[in-house]
Design a protein around this motif. Structure first.
Motif, PDB file in Angstrom:
ATOM      1  N   THR A  76      -7.810  -7.654  -6.721  1.00  0.00           N
ATOM      2  CA  THR A  76      -7.081  -7.137  -5.566  1.00  0.00           C
ATOM      3  C   THR A  76      -7.948  -6.126  -4.830  1.00  0.00           C
ATOM      4  O   THR A  76      -8.999  -5.722  -5.320  1.00  0.00           O
ATOM      5  N   GLN A  77      -7.493  -5.736  -3.665  1.00  0.00           N
ATOM      6  CA  GLN A  77      -8.043  -4.553  -3.014  1.00  0.00           C
ATOM      7  C   GLN A  77      -7.266  -3.378  -3.600  1.00  0.00           C
ATOM      8  O   GLN A  77      -6.039  -3.324  -3.500  1.00  0.00           O
ATOM      9  N   ILE A 125     -12.831  -9.976  -1.680  1.00  0.00           N
ATOM     10  CA  ILE A 125     -11.812  -9.644  -2.668  1.00  0.00           C
ATOM     11  C   ILE A 125     -11.730 -10.759  -3.713  1.00  0.00           C
ATOM     12  O   ILE A 125     -11.534 -11.917  -3.376  1.00  0.00           O
ATOM     13  N   ARG A 129     -10.140 -13.080  -6.559  1.00  0.00           N
ATOM     14  CA  ARG A 129      -8.778 -13.555  -6.808  1.00  0.00           C
ATOM     15  C   ARG A 129      -8.752 -14.348  -8.105  1.00  0.00           C
ATOM     16  O   ARG A 129      -9.772 -14.904  -8.528  1.00  0.00           O
ATOM     17  N   ASN A 152       0.820  -1.216   0.000  1.00  0.00           N
ATOM     18  CA  ASN A 152       0.000   0.000   0.000  1.00  0.00           C
ATOM     19  C   ASN A 152       0.852   1.263   0.000  1.00  0.00           C
ATOM     20  O   ASN A 152       0.586   2.203  -0.752  1.00  0.00           O
ATOM     21  N   ARG A 157     -18.520  -6.684   0.586  1.00  0.00           N
ATOM     22  CA  ARG A 157     -17.181  -6.991   1.057  1.00  0.00           C
ATOM     23  C   ARG A 157     -16.692  -8.347   0.566  1.00  0.00           C
ATOM     24  O   ARG A 157     -17.372  -9.359   0.725  1.00  0.00           O
TER      25      ARG A 157
END
Lengths: 126, 366
Positions: free
Chosen positions: B320-321, B298, B300, B39, B296
């Motif tokens: 991805t986030q 993620i 993949r 990040n 919510r």
């Protein structure tokens, strides 16, 4: 990396801190480092009674996803509410604010099978 | 798992280890995947300046009278559109409707070109070209002696300009120059990248790599320059909707399905062009789309994509986030009827089908 002596560890990289028949569970400093930035901790097992080594939740990092395992058998009595909006706490403070669940231990002798800090450090080569 | 002993080492491996990089096997090379965290590294590139060592990438030089003709015949974009100093994104179609690789084509002059290919495909691409080189084009695989630093981010031009007499401040997107850089000769700098953040890619001989790396960090010091790993490279490219070979495109996906029609030019003949032209005219049954998660979860690589009633309509290729958007994003192939912007799709994540919405690419807009 930090592995407090008063905790017990699993080979799946959870830690457990026992206080009477209640224990707090999270993932280790090594685990959070390997996962990288954690963005979502998904625990839907609140109130459930689970046996040792079964999945109690999942942790999602930017790059990867990993299951979370019960160190010992017990009932999930609390999920850390702070992680809902602050999943990065698991990276920043894995043994403190980053704790994941509290469990009511149902089979205390299983604690004997867990790793000491020294044994866990040896496992991860720290 | 690849055995550590089989892995190739890039020239600056030791520097990355010293900087605290987590090194992982990638495409046969030991590569830095992250330093301080994905990040933070992502944010550095979006807002300031960061440096990726992408020396695992492959570089071929093609020279001679028939070099252009060979590239024209084996790649999908129109090489005739290139002028000296210009770069083109393209792909190498195979004969069965898929893609051998995606690549950049650099025109050095009308008789010499550089092709930049994915690390995992160096041997495959080389053999593909060699076996189809019927007119004696001179070919050099310079991958093992070439280092590639991608200096990306809005502050890149200002930071790097003092290192060279090449005009970086006015270098247009997808153009390049060759010249002195950080006291080294014969350095190729292009205004390209895989991040959508602007910046440059610097091709140097391995022997000059450390000198250039150090000079770049010295020049970027006051701009907050940092080393960036492949992890952030992936989140940055995905926010832009750029395809990653092996994930979003491969030997079985056609450029038309992948939304690469814009680099597939039917003004010329190339491998499988008549079949691809037919696809473009009559439409394809599946398409690569971008989507955002509405709840919510993620997505993949390899997760299923379903419709509202649970029928499988495709597969996730990347997910991805998104660090910049703070939401979960992904790309994947869906049947054509779900490819329209706004279509509702579902991604089963563990025991739950999470709702997602097809959106226009790029995800991230400046």
């Amino acid at each position: 990396m930090n592995f407090p002596d008063q905790l017990k560890y699993t080979k799946d990289h959870e830690w457990i801190m026992v206080d009477g028949n209640i224990a707090t569970v999270g993932i280790t400093d090594f685990a959070q480092g390997e996962l990288g930035d954690i963005v979502y901790v998904d625990i839907t097992s609140a109130g459930e009674t689970l046996s040792a080594e079964t999945v109690f939740g999942t942790v999602e990092a930017v790059k990867t996803v990993s299951d979370l395992f019960m160190p010992v058998s017990g009932k999930v009595v609390e999920v850390n509410p702070h992680l809902e909006s602050n999943p990065e706490s698991v990276n920043k403070d894995p043994y403190g604010n980053g704790w994941m669940i509290k469990i009511e231990i149902s089979n205390a002798p299983e604690l004997e099978h867990l790793l000491s800090s020294a044994a866990y450090q040896q496992l991860v080569g720290a | 798992m690849e055995a550590a002993t089989d892995l190739k080492h890039i020239a600056l491996s030791d520097i990355h280890v010293k900087l605290g990089a987590k090194m992982v096997p990638f495409a046969g090379y030991l590569m830095p995947v992250s330093y301080e965290g994905i990040n933070a590294e992502h944010e550095t590139v979006r807002n300031r300046i960061g440096v990726f060592d992408v020396s695992h990438m492959g570089e071929f030089i093609l020279k001679g009278e028939h070099a252009m003709e060979l590239i024209q015949r084996l790649t999908s974009n129109d090489v005739a559109k290139l002028v000296d100093g210009k770069v083109q994104y393209s792909c190498i179609p195979n004969e069965d409707g898929g893609i051998v690789d995606d690549l950049l084509v650099y025109r050095i002059d009308d008789k010499s070109y550089m092709l930049v290919v994915n690390a995992s495909n160096i041997d495959k691409d080389w053999n593909w070209f060699v076996s189809r080189n019927t007119k004696g084009v001179e070919m050099h695989n310079i991958s093992d002696k070439t280092s590639l630093l991608a200096v990306q981010g809005p502050l890149a031009a200002a930071a790097l300009q003092p290192l060279t007499s090449m005009d970086l401040l006015n270098m247009e997107y997808y153009t390049f120059a060759k010249g002195d850089f950080a006291g080294c000769e014969n350095v190729l700098v292009s205004a390209t990248g895989y991040t959508g953040a602007g910046g440059f890619e610097i091709y140097v001989e391995n022997k000059d790599a450390e000198k250039v790396w150090n000079a770049v960090f010295e020049a970027g010091k006051d701009h907050g320059i940092k080393p960036i790993g492949l992890g952030a490279r992936d989140t940055l490219r995905l926010e832009m909707g750029f395809c990653l070979y092996g994930n979003d495109i491969d030997d079985t996906t056609s450029p038309i399905e992948a939304g690469l029609g814009w680099i597939t030019k039917f003004t010329k003949d190339f491998t499988n062009s008549s079949a691809l032209k037919l696809q473009k005219e009559t439409g394809v049954s599946r398409k690569l789309v971008g989507f955002e998660m509405m709840d919510r979860g993620i997505p993949r690589h390899d997760y299923l994509i379903q419709d509202a009633t649970g029928n499988t309509i495709g597969k996730v290729t990347s997910g991805t986030q998104s660090p910049s958007l703070q939401k979960a994003i992904g790309m994947g192939y869906v049947t054509a009827e779900f490819a329209k912007e706004g279509s509702e799709i579902f991604i089963p994540v563990r025991d739950k089908a999470i709702k997602a919405k097809v959106v226009k690419l790029p995800f991230y807009k400046k």
